[in-house]
Write a protein that holds these residues in place. Structure first.
Motif, PDB file in Angstrom:
ATOM      1  N   THR A 232       0.819  -1.209   0.000  1.00 29.22           N
ATOM      2  CA  THR A 232       0.000   0.000   0.000  1.00 29.22           C
ATOM      3  C   THR A 232       0.854   1.261   0.000  1.00 29.22           C
ATOM      4  O   THR A 232       2.062   1.223   0.300  1.00 29.22           O
ATOM      5  N   ALA A 233       0.219   2.388  -0.302  1.00 25.32           N
ATOM      6  CA  ALA A 233       0.904   3.676  -0.234  1.00 25.32           C
ATOM      7  C   ALA A 233       1.353   3.961   1.200  1.00 25.32           C
ATOM      8  O   ALA A 233       2.425   4.540   1.419  1.00 25.32           O
ATOM      9  N   LYS A 234       0.556   3.532   2.159  1.00 20.99           N
ATOM     10  CA  LYS A 234       0.912   3.727   3.561  1.00 20.99           C
ATOM     11  C   LYS A 234       2.216   3.024   3.881  1.00 20.99           C
ATOM     12  O   LYS A 234       3.086   3.579   4.571  1.00 20.99           O
TER      13      LYS A 234
ATOM     14  N   THR B  14       7.959   3.069   5.200  1.00 25.00           N
ATOM     15  CA  THR B  14       9.309   2.560   4.967  1.00 25.00           C
ATOM     16  C   THR B  14      10.294   3.705   4.760  1.00 25.00           C
ATOM     17  O   THR B  14      11.399   3.709   5.309  1.00 25.00           O
ATOM     18  N   ILE B  15       9.884   4.684   3.968  1.00 30.54           N
ATOM     19  CA  ILE B  15      10.746   5.831   3.691  1.00 30.54           C
ATOM     20  C   ILE B  15      11.009   6.647   4.958  1.00 30.54           C
ATOM     21  O   ILE B  15      12.157   7.007   5.258  1.00 30.54           O
ATOM     22  N   SER B  16       9.940   6.901   5.723  1.00 35.94           N
ATOM     23  CA  SER B  16      10.067   7.729   6.920  1.00 35.94           C
ATOM     24  C   SER B  16      10.823   7.010   8.041  1.00 35.94           C
ATOM     25  O   SER B  16      11.737   7.578   8.647  1.00 35.94           O
TER      26      SER B  16
ATOM     27  N   GLU C  75       7.160  11.747  -7.518  1.00 31.78           N
ATOM     28  CA  GLU C  75       6.485  12.558  -6.511  1.00 31.78           C
ATOM     29  C   GLU C  75       5.689  11.678  -5.565  1.00 31.78           C
ATOM     30  O   GLU C  75       5.173  10.630  -5.955  1.00 31.78           O
ATOM     31  N   LEU C  76       5.563  12.118  -4.324  1.00 28.94           N
ATOM     32  CA  LEU C  76       4.993  11.289  -3.272  1.00 28.94           C
ATOM     33  C   LEU C  76       3.860  11.973  -2.513  1.00 28.94           C
ATOM     34  O   LEU C  76       3.611  11.670  -1.359  1.00 28.94           O
TER      35      LEU C  76
ATOM     36  N   LEU D 182      -0.200   9.725  -5.407  1.00 26.48           N
ATOM     37  CA  LEU D 182      -0.377   8.295  -5.176  1.00 26.48           C
ATOM     38  C   LEU D 182      -1.814   7.862  -5.415  1.00 26.48           C
ATOM     39  O   LEU D 182      -2.069   6.766  -5.944  1.00 26.48           O
ATOM     40  N   ASN D 183      -2.761   8.708  -5.062  1.00 29.89           N
ATOM     41  CA  ASN D 183      -4.168   8.371  -5.296  1.00 29.89           C
ATOM     42  C   ASN D 183      -4.496   8.308  -6.783  1.00 29.89           C
ATOM     43  O   ASN D 183      -5.319   7.493  -7.217  1.00 29.89           O
TER      44      ASN D 183
END
Length: 397
Positions: free
Chosen positions: A291-293, A298-300, A327-328, A333-334
């Motif tokens: 998921t986008a979440k 993971t990045i944060s 872009e994030l 993402l949606n």
């Protein structure tokens, strides 16, 4: 040399073109010149170049649609001397008015480069803080007469400019040094003809349809697409990146994964604690689409600087669609998740930069399949992290 880019989390974006009611809209549709030379294998046999814009949007959609290659071209491709098929959609010239930020393709096993390397005629410094070129490299085997699509979106940075949108084909090898591009071949500075192109102002408010373009005949600086090919050779396609290309079964994939895990462990375990803070170019591949979440977490959590996020979709023909974005934002993402061009399956890879200590923690995540970093000490590994999602999907069938 390609400059490292960090994903923007401050600018809203749209991945795929959605034609909402607007004051005006325009599309340029131009047929590619039919390629009758089978030795010229990188140039599609035929297809269309498309560029579209709708008033109120801050981006231009570009595409190569329905492109295909003949059996003779593919036969020559398989005999080529260690090259990958490469296609580009870009702004030609020096208006510096566009920034490429997203792309999709149905080409097999693709990787994307969002490149900021254009030089002003009066400057020796490349790059203007935006990607004037979006490039896709196909690392998989093409199928005879199969029609493929490749799209790229460009944000408009200067609404008064009249950029020329152009596309071309070339042949690439993987980078020869960390951070390099696929088509960075030292000592090569040849030119080849563009496939097609059109000025923005010509389709900004109206439709353009033709089979010819005077400007497209202009040559652009790319790798030579006139590589001599021995048409009598019976050899298999030369290995471009041997360690990656040799993967044909699950054991080989697991062995490749282990080599990169051992490589990261070695970097992390060095006695010099400063080494753990060294930034490494990486690719994270997830076990299954996430998921986008999960991507954001993971990045944060691991202090990663992400440059490109990859996602997977399946179109109405049952073909895999690979999506990439720089872009994030939630909106970005949606748009990927809710696109009507495919059935969204999830996010599959993260490319970027992180410390060896943080990357070592990432590879211990249960949802992560592999973390690849550059290996500059051995010719058995890839200098550029390749990303394993396509191989993983193929071998999970």
């Amino acid at each position: 040399m390609k400059k490292f880019k960090v994903l923007s989390c401050a600018i809203a974006t749209t991945l795929c073109l959605t034609m909402a009611p607007t004051a005006f809209a325009g599309t340029a549709t131009k047929a590619l010149s039919v390629n009758t030379d089978p030795s010229d294998w990188d140039r599609p046999n035929a297809g269309n170049f498309v560029a579209s814009y709708s008033a109120g949007d801050n981006y231009i959609y570009t595409a190569l649609e329905g492109i295909y290659w003949s059996p003779a071209q593919i036969d020559n491709y398989e005999k080529a001397y260690g090259r990958y098929l490469t296609l580009d959609l870009k702004e030609d010239g020096t208006t510096h008015s566009l920034n490429g930020y997203s792309a999709t393709t149905t080409l097999p096993d693709p990787k994307f480069d969002f490149e900021d390397d254009q030089e002003d005629e009066s400057s020796t410094t490349p790059g203007y803080g935006r990607n004037e070129e979006v490039e896709v490299v196909s690392r998989g085997a093409l199928s005879d007469w199969t029609r493929y699509n490749y799209t790229a979106n460009f944000r408009i940075l200067n609404s008064s400019a009249n950029p020329y949108l152009i596309t071309y084909a070339s042949q690439s090898i993987p980078p020869l040094y960390p951070g390099g591009d696929y088509n960075n071949v030292p000592g090569v500075n040849t030119t080849g003809p563009a496939l097609q192109g059109e000025y923005f102002n010509n389709f900004k408010t109206s439709n353009v349809s033709s089979s010819n373009s005077t400007k497209a005949a202009k040559t652009v600086g790319i790798l030579s697409n006139k590589v001599e090919v021995d048409t009598h050779s019976k050899s298999k396609k030369a290995k471009v990146s041997k360690a990656y290309d040799d993967i044909t079964n699950r054991k080989q994939l697991e062995d490749y994964k282990k080599k990169h895990r051992d490589l990261l462990d070695k970097k992390t375990s060095k006695k010099d604690n400063r080494n753990q803070k060294v930034k490494e170019e990486f690719t994270v591949t997830f076990n299954t689409p996430v998921t986008a979440k999960k991507i954001k977490e993971t990045i944060s959590k691991h202090n990663l600087k992400a440059s490109v996020i990859y996602a997977r979709g399946i179109n109405n023909l049952g073909e895999r669609v690979t999506i990439a974005t720089t872009e994030l934002t939630d909106e970005s993402l949606n748009k990927i998740i809710n696109s009507k061009d495919y059935s969204f399956k999830g996010f599959i890879e993260i490319e970027g930069e992180g410390s060896v200590a943080d990357l070592n923690n990432v590879q211990n995540d249960a949802e992560v399949y592999a973390v690849e970093t550059a290996d500059t000490e051995s010719t058995e590994h890839d200098i550029r992290p390749m990303g394993l999602s396509w191989k993983l999907e193929e071998l999970n069938k």
